[in-house]
Design a protein around this motif. Structure first.
Motif, mmCIF file in Angstrom:
data_model
loop_
_atom_site.group_PDB
_atom_site.id
_atom_site.type_symbol
_atom_site.label_atom_id
_atom_site.label_comp_id
_atom_site.label_asym_id
_atom_site.label_seq_id
_atom_site.Cartn_x
_atom_site.Cartn_y
_atom_site.Cartn_z
ATOM 1 N N VAL A 181 0.830 -1.210 0.000
ATOM 2 C CA VAL A 181 0.000 0.000 0.000
ATOM 3 C C VAL A 181 0.867 1.264 0.000
ATOM 4 C CG1 VAL A 181 -1.971 1.157 1.056
ATOM 5 C CG2 VAL A 181 -1.768 -1.309 1.202
ATOM 6 N N ARG A 182 2.107 1.148 0.476
ATOM 7 C CA ARG A 182 3.050 2.267 0.348
ATOM 8 C C ARG A 182 3.149 2.759 -1.091
ATOM 9 N NH1 ARG A 182 8.646 2.394 3.495
ATOM 10 N NH2 ARG A 182 7.927 1.923 5.596
ATOM 11 N N PHE A 183 2.890 1.862 -2.038
ATOM 12 C CA PHE A 183 3.107 2.175 -3.451
ATOM 13 C C PHE A 183 1.845 2.626 -4.159
ATOM 14 C CE2 PHE A 183 6.449 -0.562 -1.968
ATOM 15 C CZ PHE A 183 7.561 0.177 -2.346
ATOM 16 N N SER A 184 0.787 2.868 -3.388
ATOM 17 C CA SER A 184 -0.444 3.400 -3.966
ATOM 18 C C SER A 184 -0.225 4.855 -4.369
ATOM 19 C CB SER A 184 -1.559 3.308 -2.921
ATOM 20 O OG SER A 184 -2.553 4.267 -3.200
ATOM 21 N N PRO A 185 -0.570 5.236 -5.619
ATOM 22 C CA PRO A 185 -0.447 6.642 -6.019
ATOM 23 C C PRO A 185 -1.278 7.560 -5.118
ATOM 24 C CG PRO A 185 -0.826 5.254 -7.935
ATOM 25 C CD PRO A 185 -1.020 4.374 -6.733
ATOM 26 N N ALA A 186 -2.385 7.050 -4.583
ATOM 27 C CA ALA A 186 -3.210 7.864 -3.688
ATOM 28 C C ALA A 186 -2.477 8.099 -2.370
ATOM 29 C CB ALA A 186 -4.552 7.179 -3.446
ATOM 30 N N THR B 90 -7.416 18.539 5.955
ATOM 31 C CA THR B 90 -7.789 17.136 6.139
ATOM 32 C C THR B 90 -7.826 16.479 4.771
ATOM 33 O OG1 THR B 90 -9.089 17.635 8.108
ATOM 34 C CG2 THR B 90 -9.586 15.575 6.969
ATOM 35 N N VAL B 91 -7.112 15.370 4.641
ATOM 36 C CA VAL B 91 -7.109 14.634 3.372
ATOM 37 C C VAL B 91 -7.409 13.166 3.671
ATOM 38 C CG1 VAL B 91 -5.425 16.191 2.311
ATOM 39 C CG2 VAL B 91 -4.638 14.088 3.421
ATOM 40 N N GLU B 92 -7.830 12.443 2.650
ATOM 41 C CA GLU B 92 -8.057 11.014 2.840
ATOM 42 C C GLU B 92 -7.802 10.271 1.545
ATOM 43 O OE1 GLU B 92 -12.136 10.954 4.231
ATOM 44 O OE2 GLU B 92 -12.902 10.824 2.181
ATOM 45 N N PHE B 93 -7.555 8.987 1.680
ATOM 46 C CA PHE B 93 -7.434 8.178 0.470
ATOM 47 C C PHE B 93 -8.014 6.802 0.695
ATOM 48 C CE2 PHE B 93 -4.218 4.940 1.054
ATOM 49 C CZ PHE B 93 -3.448 5.404 2.110
ATOM 50 N N THR B 94 -8.391 6.197 -0.414
ATOM 51 C CA THR B 94 -8.908 4.832 -0.436
ATOM 52 C C THR B 94 -8.057 4.086 -1.448
ATOM 53 O OG1 THR B 94 -11.085 5.825 -0.147
ATOM 54 C CG2 THR B 94 -11.029 3.472 -0.651
ATOM 55 N N ALA B 95 -7.308 3.091 -1.007
ATOM 56 C CA ALA B 95 -6.275 2.505 -1.871
ATOM 57 C C ALA B 95 -6.856 1.729 -3.047
ATOM 58 C CB ALA B 95 -5.348 1.609 -1.051
ATOM 59 N N PHE B 96 -8.042 1.145 -2.874
ATOM 60 C CA PHE B 96 -8.586 0.303 -3.949
ATOM 61 C C PHE B 96 -9.946 0.817 -4.428
ATOM 62 C CE2 PHE B 96 -5.438 -2.115 -1.686
ATOM 63 C CZ PHE B 96 -4.703 -2.710 -2.702
#
Lengths: 338, 333
Positions: free
Chosen positions: A129-134, A261-267
């Protein structure tokens, strides 16, 4: 570059085998000698049969793989067998990418780091998940100071319990625990990278087995971690994704800073739908293949975003968080990270 | 690295977008724009070897490929000049202002034996690629009814967009993306009906709808919106067929989101980056590969003509209030 894949015990081995098979400049040799015969349900082949299915070269023993003189090995065994295989690789002077969690005990993790240090080899951990562009976008925003001081992080890594394909995931000895051991480290690893030099100090954890009544190990858990920079983190590490859901699970992070505040969803990146013929929901992912970026970073160095593969010491730190979590579930009170 | 010398015509937003993609791909780029703005664009990318060309003729003489990112009204003449010089051409959509001009440009390229690629970039967005793969593999059976929506802020970077005789308005300038994509999924249409409603005092706010009936019986519906100030980019689709349905909403698949930022307007908003491969780079790489190897690209000049023909008929429908029969139009041409 010659790469050995040691064991098909972890389901991620299938993804690694396929990716390495097709990767330019890589020769692959696989082995799966510890596959339990009773685990080989027809739907889930192991060993030579699986290698044939995946169209990858296969050796009968670990020794054969090392005799082939690989440049690196990937260890996808049961968690408790990571130490033995890592020490074997260190004896042969071969770099290791080890499936997470690094080990099932702190003593094993320390021994692995020491073995690789003495051998002068690399010990890396498979945290894709470290490699997720998000994630990279969130990390860049944090590093550029857009968020200011980070107040709290809400993380979740929920997934399916894959003990139908691989029974050992629910085995407390081979897995070292349940959902808490399996999933906490993914989020903890992102924070290890994101928070820089901050260190976890205290963990409060609660868990249950309600998703799988009678399970020996916990199937759901909520972990709260305090860091020495006053960041508070929560991690849902549950095996709460229904077994027949079309998506295995997801990894989510919301980062609350003083300034943003930011967020991401890996998939999140998929086209979804419904297949009427088979009466099932479907997902068609279109995002970056994180396993591929992980393997490339390990074998050939980081990509443009500069994100590097997790190293042994980081794996030991995240394992200590898990251990404090287990201590907390026993005591019912926050537990200090050793 | 591409062994390709690209001559970029234009210095606006699309030229900049293509330039960055070419740089990613490692191409050598020279740029020229009749308004002189290319010197600034080249200077901003001089570290990547981008040069300002002294004239259009200089580009045509020295480059292997001409990439046209100029206002739509200039496309045909520039294509004719480039293919006349024996150069391959990438042309920003729409290929021309009307189907006759698009066809003339396509015929000229064919006669010259060079490639003409209309830059229908939506085909290269990974979510649309995923839909294409899934539909091709039978995931929905026979597609019957398709929806495509596209919500964007009005392209306010150049004044010519405001003149429908120059841009074609929302049906041609914006919705042509989805017209082209739908045709790539279910084939050419035989009938089109469309409406456009603009803000009474401000043509920058406009809503367009269109219904295409395709030769195979499939119906596709389109809604394009140039939204009010503050509108954020959003695309959706839903494709339903005999055996299933597939859908997408970019608001749900945005993997990285800024929920709030204190003083975001103070000059340093958190940057939004591509969270997958830059689709412009995917597109231009495929065009370059076709030039180098002859392997067909997914978008052809003929597709560009079809898209203009559909968009032009949609405008005719919106103007007259009648459905336009595209088969009759083809027969009389």
């Amino acid at each position: 570059m010659k790469v050995g894949l040691l064991s098909f015990a972890h389901t991620h081995a299938l993804s690694y085998a396929t990716l390495l098979r097709d990767m330019e400049g890589v020769e692959l040799l696989t082995t799966d000698p510890d596959a339990p015969l009773h685990d080989a349900a027809p739907a889930w082949p192991r060993g030579q049969e699986l290698a044939r299915e995946l169209k990858v070269d296969y050796a009968d023993t670990y020794d054969e793989v090392f005799a082939w003189r690989p440049d690196a090995v990937i260890i996808a065994s049961e968690n408790s067998r990571h130490r033995g295989l890592t020490e074997l690789a260190a004896q042969h002077g071969v770099d290791v990418l080890c499936e997470k969690p690094l080990a099932t005990t702190v003593a094993d993790a320390e021994a692995m780091i020491e073995a690789c240090r003495r051998a002068g080899t690399r010990l890396a951990i498979a945290h894709p998940v470290r490699f997720s562009p998000a994630y990279a976008a969130a990390r860049a925003a944090v590093r550029a100071g857009h968020l200011g001081k980070i107040l709290s992080v809400r993380g979740a890594n929920y997934g399916q319990l894959t003990d139908d394909a691989r029974a050992w995931f629910a085995d407390p000895v081979l897995a070292g625990g349940g959902a808490l051991m399996d999933h906490t480290v993914h989020i903890a690893d992102l924070l290890d990278d994101l928070l820089g030099n901050a260190r976890a100090t205290e963990v409060y954890a609660q868990s249950n087995t309600l998703l799988r009544p009678g399970s020996v190990t916990e199937t759901a858990g909520l972990v709260t971690v305090a860091y020495d920079n006053d960041t508070h983190v929560t991690i849902d590490c549950s095996w709460s994704q229904p077994r027949h859901h079309p998506q295995w699970g997801d990894v989510e992070l919301q980062i609350v800073g003083e300034k943003a505040t930011v967020e991401f969803t890996a998939f999140a990146q998929s086209v979804s739908g419904y297949d009427e013929r088979n009466r099932q929901a479907t997902v068609h992912p279109w995002g970056t293949d994180l396993d591929e970026r992980l393997l490339r970073a390990f074998l050939f160095g980081p990509g443009e975003d500069g994100i590097e593969v997790a190293v042994g010491e980081a794996g030991l730190r995240t394992l200590r968080i898990v251990m404090a979590g287990y201590a907390s579930t026993c005591s019912g009170q926050p537990s200090t990270v050793a | 690295m591409l062994d390709l010398h690209v001559g970029l015509l234009g210095a606006g937003v699309m030229a900049q977008t293509h330039l960055e993609a070419w740089i990613t791909l490692g191409a050598r780029v020279s740029v020229y724009s009749a308004d002189g703005r290319h010197t600034h664009l080249a200077a901003a990318h001089s570290a990547q070897g981008v040069e300002a060309a002294p004239s259009r003729e200089h580009l045509l003489e020295h480059c292997t490929l001409i990439d046209i990112c100029t206002p739509t009204r200039t496309h045909k003449e520039l294509i004719l000049a480039a293919v006349g010089a024996g150069r391959h051409v990438v042309c920003e959509k729409p290929l021309a202002m009307n189907p006759e001009d698009a066809q003339e440009a396509t015929d000229a390229a064919a006669r010259a034996g060079v490639h003409l690629f209309p830059a229908h970039v939506v085909r290269y967005f990974p979510e649309y690629e995923a839909l294409h793969r899934a539909v091709a593999s039978g995931a929905v059976g026979e597609p019957a009814i398709l929806h495509f929506t596209r919500t964007t802020a009005y392209p306010d970077w150049s004044s010519w967009f405001q003149d429908p005789s120059q841009s074609g308005g929302i049906l041609t300038d914006q919705m042509i993306h989805d017209f082209d994509y739908a045709c790539s999924l279910v084939g050419e249409p035989v009938r089109v009906y469309a409406q456009v409603r603009e803000h009474d005092g401000d043509p920058r706010i406009a809503s367009g709808t269109a219904v295409l009936t395709h030769a195979n019986g499939a119906i596709s519906y389109f809604h394009g919106l140039w939204g009010q100030p503050g509108t954020t980019f959003r695309t959706t689709f839903r494709v339903a067929g005999s055996d299933g349905v597939l859908h997408h909403d970019s608001h749900r698949t945005t993997a990285f989101r800024v929920l709030a930022q204190h003083d975001a307007d103070a000059g340093a908003p958190i940057p939004q980056t591509w969270l997958s491969e830059n689709p412009y780079a995917s597109e231009l790489r495929e065009f370059a590969t076709t030039i180098a190897t002859g392997r067909p690209s997914r978008v052809t000049a003929r597709d560009g003509v079809t898209a203009v023909r559909v968009a032009t008929a949609a405008r005719e429908s919106a103007r007259t209030g009648r459905a336009i029969d595209l088969t009759a139009e083809e027969a009389t041409r």
